[in-house]
Design a protein around this motif. Structure first.
Motif, PDB file in Angstrom:
ATOM      1  N   VAL B  63      90.137  27.020 130.601  1.00 23.41           N
ATOM      2  CA  VAL B  63      91.560  26.824 130.267  1.00 23.41           C
ATOM      3  C   VAL B  63      91.869  25.329 130.188  1.00 23.41           C
ATOM      4  O   VAL B  63      92.562  24.863 129.280  1.00 23.41           O
ATOM      5  CB  VAL B  63      92.468  27.546 131.296  1.00 23.41           C
ATOM      6  CG1 VAL B  63      93.904  27.060 131.205  1.00 23.41           C
ATOM      7  CG2 VAL B  63      92.426  29.043 131.060  1.00 23.41           C
ATOM      8  N   GLN B  64      91.313  24.583 131.142  1.00 20.14           N
ATOM      9  CA  GLN B  64      91.529  23.129 131.113  1.00 20.14           C
ATOM     10  C   GLN B  64      90.964  22.532 129.820  1.00 20.14           C
ATOM     11  O   GLN B  64      91.628  21.745 129.147  1.00 20.14           O
ATOM     12  CB  GLN B  64      90.851  22.494 132.326  1.00 20.14           C
ATOM     13  CG  GLN B  64      91.021  20.992 132.354  1.00 20.14           C
ATOM     14  CD  GLN B  64      90.589  20.383 133.675  1.00 20.14           C
ATOM     15  OE1 GLN B  64      90.891  20.921 134.726  1.00 20.14           O
ATOM     16  NE2 GLN B  64      89.878  19.282 133.610  1.00 20.14           N
ATOM     17  N   GLU B  65      89.742  22.939 129.470  1.00 19.30           N
ATOM     18  CA  GLU B  65      89.125  22.431 128.227  1.00 19.30           C
ATOM     19  C   GLU B  65      89.977  22.779 127.014  1.00 19.30           C
ATOM     20  O   GLU B  65      90.176  21.959 126.120  1.00 19.30           O
ATOM     21  CB  GLU B  65      87.735  23.066 128.029  1.00 19.30           C
ATOM     22  CG  GLU B  65      86.632  22.339 128.762  1.00 19.30           C
ATOM     23  CD  GLU B  65      85.276  22.966 128.475  1.00 19.30           C
ATOM     24  OE1 GLU B  65      85.077  23.513 127.383  1.00 19.30           O
ATOM     25  OE2 GLU B  65      84.415  22.910 129.377  1.00 19.30           O
ATOM     26  N   VAL B  66      90.466  24.018 126.999  1.00 18.08           N
ATOM     27  CA  VAL B  66      91.250  24.472 125.843  1.00 18.08           C
ATOM     28  C   VAL B  66      92.554  23.684 125.734  1.00 18.08           C
ATOM     29  O   VAL B  66      92.922  23.219 124.645  1.00 18.08           O
ATOM     30  CB  VAL B  66      91.535  25.991 125.950  1.00 18.08           C
ATOM     31  CG1 VAL B  66      92.596  26.417 124.951  1.00 18.08           C
ATOM     32  CG2 VAL B  66      90.257  26.776 125.715  1.00 18.08           C
ATOM     33  N   MET B  90      95.022  30.025 118.005  1.00 13.92           N
ATOM     34  CA  MET B  90      93.776  29.977 117.224  1.00 13.92           C
ATOM     35  C   MET B  90      92.752  29.063 117.902  1.00 13.92           C
ATOM     36  O   MET B  90      91.586  29.430 118.051  1.00 13.92           O
ATOM     37  CB  MET B  90      94.085  29.452 115.819  1.00 13.92           C
ATOM     38  CG  MET B  90      93.195  30.014 114.757  1.00 13.92           C
ATOM     39  SD  MET B  90      93.787  29.504 113.152  1.00 13.92           S
ATOM     40  CE  MET B  90      92.463  28.457 112.645  1.00 13.92           C
ATOM     41  N   ILE B  91      93.214  27.902 118.314  1.00 13.97           N
ATOM     42  CA  ILE B  91      92.296  26.984 119.018  1.00 13.97           C
ATOM     43  C   ILE B  91      91.814  27.645 120.306  1.00 13.97           C
ATOM     44  O   ILE B  91      90.630  27.622 120.633  1.00 13.97           O
ATOM     45  CB  ILE B  91      92.989  25.639 119.335  1.00 13.97           C
ATOM     46  CG1 ILE B  91      93.264  24.887 118.041  1.00 13.97           C
ATOM     47  CG2 ILE B  91      92.123  24.783 120.266  1.00 13.97           C
ATOM     48  CD1 ILE B  91      93.952  23.545 118.231  1.00 13.97           C
ATOM     49  N   ALA B  92      92.762  28.266 121.018  1.00 11.27           N
ATOM     50  CA  ALA B  92      92.399  28.881 122.298  1.00 11.27           C
ATOM     51  C   ALA B  92      91.360  29.978 122.096  1.00 11.27           C
ATOM     52  O   ALA B  92      90.327  30.000 122.770  1.00 11.27           O
ATOM     53  CB  ALA B  92      93.648  29.439 122.969  1.00 11.27           C
ATOM     54  N   ARG B  93      91.608  30.881 121.152  1.00 11.64           N
ATOM     55  CA  ARG B  93      90.667  31.999 120.936  1.00 11.64           C
ATOM     56  C   ARG B  93      89.291  31.473 120.532  1.00 11.64           C
ATOM     57  O   ARG B  93      88.266  31.912 121.025  1.00 11.64           O
ATOM     58  CB  ARG B  93      91.209  32.936 119.849  1.00 11.64           C
ATOM     59  CG  ARG B  93      92.331  33.834 120.313  1.00 11.64           C
ATOM     60  CD  ARG B  93      92.877  34.645 119.158  1.00 11.64           C
ATOM     61  NE  ARG B  93      91.860  35.482 118.559  1.00 11.64           N
ATOM     62  CZ  ARG B  93      91.522  36.701 118.980  1.00 11.64           C
ATOM     63  NH1 ARG B  93      92.163  37.227 120.012  1.00 11.64           N
ATOM     64  NH2 ARG B  93      90.587  37.390 118.387  1.00 11.64           N
ATOM     65  N   ARG B  94      89.266  30.512 119.597  1.00 13.75           N
ATOM     66  CA  ARG B  94      87.980  29.996 119.110  1.00 13.75           C
ATOM     67  C   ARG B  94      87.212  29.343 120.264  1.00 13.75           C
ATOM     68  O   ARG B  94      86.026  29.564 120.450  1.00 13.75           O
ATOM     69  CB  ARG B  94      88.245  29.010 117.962  1.00 13.75           C
ATOM     70  CG  ARG B  94      87.096  28.254 117.387  1.00 13.75           C
ATOM     71  CD  ARG B  94      85.897  29.031 116.906  1.00 13.75           C
ATOM     72  NE  ARG B  94      86.098  30.363 116.395  1.00 13.75           N
ATOM     73  CZ  ARG B  94      85.208  31.346 116.560  1.00 13.75           C
ATOM     74  NH1 ARG B  94      84.104  31.156 117.238  1.00 13.75           N
ATOM     75  NH2 ARG B  94      85.418  32.537 116.057  1.00 13.75           N
TER      76      ARG B  94
END
Lengths: 271, 205
Positions: B63-66, B90-94
């Motif tokens: 989560v931190q990275e995302v 979209m960024i999170a899912r990918r």
């Protein structure tokens, strides 16, 4: 159903899968192959709609909502602030470039600095000094910067990650790598290749390097042995110490994943 | 909608919370924008991550990275191409899918204790600001119940195609074809609804 329609359906199946789950190595290869055949489709074809559908389901169905624990929020913010503080130097550079009054002065300083670093850059011994700063400088100053992520070509290197950053105008770039096994530099060295199919029949030697630690990501400068017109791709192989002119070794990592089409019809499996 | 005008910070540097486009603020280096990103989208990112990763220690790191990846990508956000929530999720899912592949762990069914105090506010905040959510919800509602269930298992619950084949006891090929067709249909219906919505907005001045 004709063969083309069958392939297109297969491509769309894989794109639908990619938007929801990790693909296996074989599926990734098949997807890339099919994307080459249908260039009008992109890997993220279904991703926006899947993302939106996902968000909708979360937002409209209260039982599915989860709140991030406050302790984790605080931890993330704390980590972010400390990371951000480390990049203050970078921020100062950015601010200087955005201030018109200082632009001329900085341009002059940069011109001198760039000239000096060009001399230094070609020297192998000094090549590895201040790499994060050099990389950040390239990132700020290059208008034509391209960036690709590395992709492993075999399962053996699937834990490798990182990216490559390159500027045709500056004729320089950097690769960042994590997870690549350490090499024995007395026996072999990793070698960087730059694919510029319109200008060079064979990929251009981008220099050799060693992996001396697996603890942290390694930054390595790219040193092309020939001028590059337009770099379309990059690759890494493991070669005899000192590198080779033309490689016969299998590709370890490529960026982007599939090799750009060459006007010279070079095989995809070897350099 | 001109998001730039809507989100101009006031003289004291504060920004009205209503209709804030966080990514604009991040791109403009507005102080506290990362905290605002977490406030607005932290729960969404957390919920998506929890679905994909389950395991708490992996989840925290991911989560931190995302969130940092979203913060770094804010400059690439183009409201004419996608809404902010689409861009964020979209960024999170990918990233979570890539993370999942990296750690090669299967999704855990373990339940985790949640702090649900802010859920209501979170939901309100997203619903008020994102008409795209309503449009895609209406597109989902147009699907058959069976197709909605498939989409739910695949997109929302994160089951792989082969897992869905086992759960519903239908051939894998059929699962692939139906999910592909559903996503195509959803994409087309959403695009049509979006055009109609834009026309209505234009007509209303």
């Amino acid at each position: 159903m004709d063969r083309t329609q069958e392939k297109l359906n297969n491509l769309l199946d894989l794109l639908a899968m990619r938007s929801c789950q990790p693909l296996s190595y074989t599926e990734e290869l098949e997807l890339n192959h099919l994307l080459d055949e249908f260039p009008e489709y992109t890997p993220d074809y279904f991703e926006p709609i899947a993302a939106l559908a996902d968000s909708t389901m979360f937002v409209h169905d209260p039982k599915n909502l989860s709140s991030m624990p406050e302790s984790i929020q605080k931890k993330i913010i704390k980590n972010f602030r400390s990371q951000n503080a480390e990049s203050k130097t970078l921020q100062i550079f950015k601010n200087i470039f955005q201030t018109p009054k200082l632009a001329w002065a900085m341009t002059c300083l940069l011109a001198i600095g760039t000239s000096m670093s060009m001399i230094e850059f070609r020297n192998y011994e000094t090549n590895y000094r201040n790499l994060p700063v050099k990389k950040a400088l390239l990132e700020i100053t290059s208008e034509d910067l391209i960036e690709y992520n590395w992709f492993a070509q075999t399962d053996e290197f699937c834990d490798c990650s990182g990216n490559v950053m390159w500027s045709d105008d500056s004729q320089r770039g950097f690769i960042t790598l994590a997870g690549l096994p350490m090499n024995d530099s007395s026996k072999n060295q990793y070698q960087i290749w730059i694919v510029d199919p319109n200008m060079h029949a064979n990929p251009v030697d981008g220099g050799v390097f060693d992996i001396v630690t697996t603890e942290s990501p390694t930054i390595i400068p790219i040193n092309p042995k020939l001028p590059i017109g337009k770099a379309k791709g990059f690759a890494i192989t493991l070669e005899q110490t000192g590198g080779v002119v033309i490689s016969e070794q299998p590709l370890i990592l490529t960026a982007p994943k599939e090799r750009p089409e060459s006007t010279y019809g070079i095989s995809q499996t070897t350099i | 909608m001109n998001s730039n005008l809507k989100n101009q910070p006031s003289k004291d540097g504060s920004v009205a919370k209503k209709d804030i486009v966080i990514l604009d603020l991040i791109a403009k280096d507005h102080p506290g924008s990362f905290e605002m990103l977490i406030e607005k989208y932290g729960n969404l990112v957390w919920s998506i991550g929890k679905k994909f990763l389950g395991n708490q220690s992996d989840l925290e790191d991911a989560v931190q990275e995302v969130l940092i990846a979203i913060w770094k990508s804010a400059g690439k956000f183009d409201p004419s191409k996608a809404s902010e929530i689409t861009f964020v999720s979209m960024i999170a899912r990918r990233r979570f899918i890539d993370y999942l592949r990296k750690i090669t762990k299967h999704k855990s069914e373990d339940s985790m204790d949640d702090d649900n105090n802010n859920i209501h506010l979170y939901k309100e905040s997203l619903l008020n600001q994102e008409t795209d959510l309503a449009l895609v919800k209406s597109a989902i509602d147009e699907l058959d119940e069976d197709d909605q269930e498939l989409l739910n298992l695949s997109v929302y619950q994160g089951y792989s195609h082969s897992e869905i084949s086992d759960i519903l006891n239908i051939p894998l090929g059929t699962v692939k074809t139906r999910i592909r067709r559903n996503l195509m249909k959803l994409k087309d219906t959403f695009a049509t609804n979006k055009i109609q919505s834009n026309v209505i907005q234009l007509n209303n001045g």
